[in-house]
Design an enzyme around this catalytic site. Structure first.
Site, PDB file in Angstrom:
ATOM      1  N   CYS A 168       6.674   0.685   8.905  1.00 37.27           N
ATOM      2  CA  CYS A 168       5.282   0.959   8.306  1.00 37.27           C
ATOM      3  C   CYS A 168       5.141   0.138   7.016  1.00 37.27           C
ATOM      4  O   CYS A 168       4.299  -0.037   6.313  1.00 37.27           O
ATOM      5  CB  CYS A 168       5.057   2.322   8.093  1.00 37.27           C
ATOM      6  SG  CYS A 168       5.240   3.174   9.720  1.00 37.27           S
ATOM      7  N   LYS A 340      -5.653   6.349   3.740  1.00 38.95           N
ATOM      8  CA  LYS A 340      -5.040   6.647   5.351  1.00 38.95           C
ATOM      9  C   LYS A 340      -5.998   7.892   5.762  1.00 38.95           C
ATOM     10  O   LYS A 340      -6.182   8.404   6.811  1.00 38.95           O
ATOM     11  CB  LYS A 340      -3.832   7.050   5.441  1.00 38.95           C
ATOM     12  CG  LYS A 340      -2.817   5.812   5.387  1.00 38.95           C
ATOM     13  CD  LYS A 340      -1.291   6.082   5.820  1.00 38.95           C
ATOM     14  CE  LYS A 340      -0.502   4.755   5.524  1.00 38.95           C
ATOM     15  NZ  LYS A 340      -0.650   4.239   4.211  1.00 38.95           N
ATOM     16  N   HIS A 345      -3.029   6.047   9.842  1.00 42.47           N
ATOM     17  CA  HIS A 345      -2.123   5.196   9.481  1.00 42.47           C
ATOM     18  C   HIS A 345      -1.775   4.074  10.520  1.00 42.47           C
ATOM     19  O   HIS A 345      -1.591   4.286  11.460  1.00 42.47           O
ATOM     20  CB  HIS A 345      -0.730   6.194   9.826  1.00 42.47           C
ATOM     21  CG  HIS A 345       0.479   5.543   9.067  1.00 42.47           C
ATOM     22  ND1 HIS A 345       0.381   4.173   8.595  1.00 42.47           N
ATOM     23  CD2 HIS A 345       1.939   6.041   9.187  1.00 42.47           C
ATOM     24  CE1 HIS A 345       1.724   4.066   8.225  1.00 42.47           C
ATOM     25  NE2 HIS A 345       2.744   5.043   8.442  1.00 42.47           N
ATOM     26  N   PHE A 405       9.725   3.862   8.210  1.00 41.11           N
ATOM     27  CA  PHE A 405      10.931   4.445   8.802  1.00 41.11           C
ATOM     28  C   PHE A 405      12.002   3.205   8.506  1.00 41.11           C
ATOM     29  O   PHE A 405      11.844   2.155   8.917  1.00 41.11           O
ATOM     30  CB  PHE A 405      10.577   4.498  10.391  1.00 41.11           C
ATOM     31  CG  PHE A 405       9.836   5.784  10.735  1.00 41.11           C
ATOM     32  CD1 PHE A 405       9.447   6.801   9.685  1.00 41.11           C
ATOM     33  CD2 PHE A 405       9.241   6.102  12.105  1.00 41.11           C
ATOM     34  CE1 PHE A 405       8.890   7.960  10.120  1.00 41.11           C
ATOM     35  CE2 PHE A 405       8.904   7.137  12.391  1.00 41.11           C
ATOM     36  CZ  PHE A 405       8.441   8.123  11.338  1.00 41.11           C
TER      37      PHE A 405
END
Lengths: 417, 102
Positions: A168, A340, A345, A405
């Site tokens: 991300c 967001k 997202h 992540f």
């Protein structure tokens, strides 16, 4: 110039073109207007596509969005690259199609995941027919670097075509990487951004299995609620944002509009866990400090932060701690917004979309409100813009925070003019 | 195994496949080099793959590399038909592959 702590310099890197394809609109300015009107792009997957996924919230791009994509491009490119190309064409046109030495033009466009929908369709084909008729476009379309390569081909960008992979944070990493290319004097113009198109019942099931997604199916527009006490996960969205960026002297010489400046970038890694954020936020804070140092600015120069704020319980809390560590007492005077809440997202596009919105916020001197913040999480003390957009009052510096992540942290600092 | 096509029918099939792939093969002289039609290497492979899908024949890399004109494409299909007519059905590559993939 009235901007806090900063004077324009010919060597500044400025943003002259913006392109956005988002769940709230097609086009950068249309998307920004929708954001300022507090529109939500969150809906439910059509009933026929819910399949067996326990989560079917989505933030899709409208079917009519891909106006510039030809039938051949439609067949050859994954949806992620199609969205990126659509946004790139808008941004390039917006920048006035700059003339540049192709050896000094770079394309740095990331995707967090790559051509996932192409992988799924390739699998479906194989399950039905095996090898026979397997489209030769599957491989070029599924490559995570296809967006940067396609955009490099479109504009003849010979200096570099790179797609960075940091989940991300991939799109924000593209901005950080491109800024280095400018500072190393490798390039004069760059087409930079991120794209993602992975909304599918399989992907939703996979993220749901990680317990990362909101399940507020009874009220889709209110499902994405960053920093709210009752947040329960993120909403998976799709979209792309592309920025055309060049040296100020180059932009001034050709008399084009300057949306804002790309002032600094900072990158770190938690090096702690594959998917969970470091709860202390210490390395995210360090990315923000590095970004401010790289911009030669102090925390007190920042008027607003566009937070990563995906609306997950642990992520938003870690980000608050990171902001606290990075800004200290100066945080009291910093407005925070979380886009967001409106668009969900966008994974690899999340950083560039937030940067594009931040640049337009500085240009229009108006910070968009965060939707669905009914009760600020009692553990979080932030001045989150809510209810209505907030006018800028003290100049024009914004910090956009991003993480992914893998523990990737990227902060980008942008300025007005 | 499909019905046996003559050269005119193969040419028609080729035009249909071209239309599906947005390649304009109408009104093209059969001896025109594919290069001159603006077909890049991926276009050619897409064309060949679509023909494999429609005819059920496997067009080997060796055959693909011998194709430079529309005529070559047509002749390639006709030749595959001839080869398959004299071979037992269980030797047909496509049939075997479909068997493997279920």
């Amino acid at each position: 110039m009235a901007d806090a702590g900063r004077a324009a310099a010919a060597d500044d890197i400025v943003i002259t073109g913006l392109g956005i394809v988002s769940p709230v609109g097609v086009g950068a300015e249309a998307s920004m207007e929708a954001l300022l009107r507090a529109e939500s792009g969150v809906t439910l997957l059509p009933e026929s596509q819910r399949d067996r996924s326990p989560v079917y919230l989505q933030a899709p791009v409208a079917d009519t969005a891909l106006t510039s994509i030809t039938p051949v491009e439609c067949r050859r490119l994954d949806r992620a690259a199609q969205l990126a190309l659509q946004a790139a064409r808008e941004a390039w046109r917006d920048a006035g199609a700059p003339e540049v030495d192709p050896a000094r033009l770079a394309s740095v466009v990331s995707s967090g995941i790559g051509g996932l929908l192409t992988i799924f369709s390739g699998y479906e084909h194989y399950a039905k027919k095996g090898y026979v008729g397997m489209p030769p476009s599957v491989v070029p379309a599924l490559m995570a670097n296809s967006s940067s390569a396609v955009i490099a081909t479109e504009y003849g960008a010979h200096a570099a075509a790179v797609s960075l992979g940091s989940a991300c944070a991939s799109g924000a990493d593209a901005l950080a990487y491109a800024l280095r290319l400018f500072r190393d004097d490798e390039i004069d113009v760059a087409v930079i951004g991120g794209t993602e198109a992975v909304v599918h019942p399989i992907t939703l099931s996979a993220f749901a299995s990680l317990r990362a997604l909101s399940t507020r199916h009874d009220d889709p527009a209110r499902a994405s609620r960053p920093f709210d006490r009752d947040r329960d996960g993120f909403v998976l969205g799709e979209g792309a944002a592309i920025l055309v960026v060049e040296r100020r002297r180059h932009a001034v010489a050709r008399g084009t509009r300057i949306w804002g400046s790309l002032l600094g970038a900072g990158v770190t890694c938690d090096a702690a866990h594959l998917v969970a954020p470091d709860p202390s936020g210490q390395w995210s804070a360090e990315a923000m400090r590095k970004a401010l140092r790289s911009a030669d600015l102090r925390p007190s120069d920042v008027e607003f932060v566009s937070a990563h704020a995906t609306s997950t319980p642990s992520g938003d809390l870690a980000e608050w701690r990171a902001l606290q560590a990075a800004f200290g007492a100066a945080l009291a005077d910093v407005s925070v917004t979380a886009v967001k809440s409106a668009i969900g997202h966008l994974i690899g596009a999340a950083g560039p979309v937030a940067v594009a919105f931040a640049v337009m916020s500085l240009y229009q001197e108006m910070i968009p409100a965060t939707l669905n913040l009914d009760n600020l999480d009692p553990e979080i003390e932030l001045d989150v813009v809510r209810g209505a957009p907030r006018p800028l009052v003290r100049g024009g510096i914004a910090l956009v925070n991003s993480s992914g992540f893998g523990g990737h942290n990227v902060a980008i600092v942008v300025g007005k003019g | 195994m499909q019905e046996i096509l003559d050269a005119t029918q193969v040419a028609q099939l080729l035009r249909e496949v071209g239309t599906e792939l947005q390649l304009d093969l109408e009104d093209v002289a059969p001896d025109t080099p594919l290069d001159e039609l603006g077909l890049d290497s991926l276009d050619r492979i897409e064309l060949v793959t679509a023909l494999e899908d429609r005819t059920g024949y496997r067009i080997t890399d060796e055959k693909v590399s011998g194709i430079t004109t529309i005529d070559d494409v047509i002749e390639c299909i006709l030749e595959l038909q001839r080869e398959h007519q004299v071979r037992a059905p269980d030797q047909q590559e496509v049939g075997n592959r479909q068997g493997v993939s279920g």
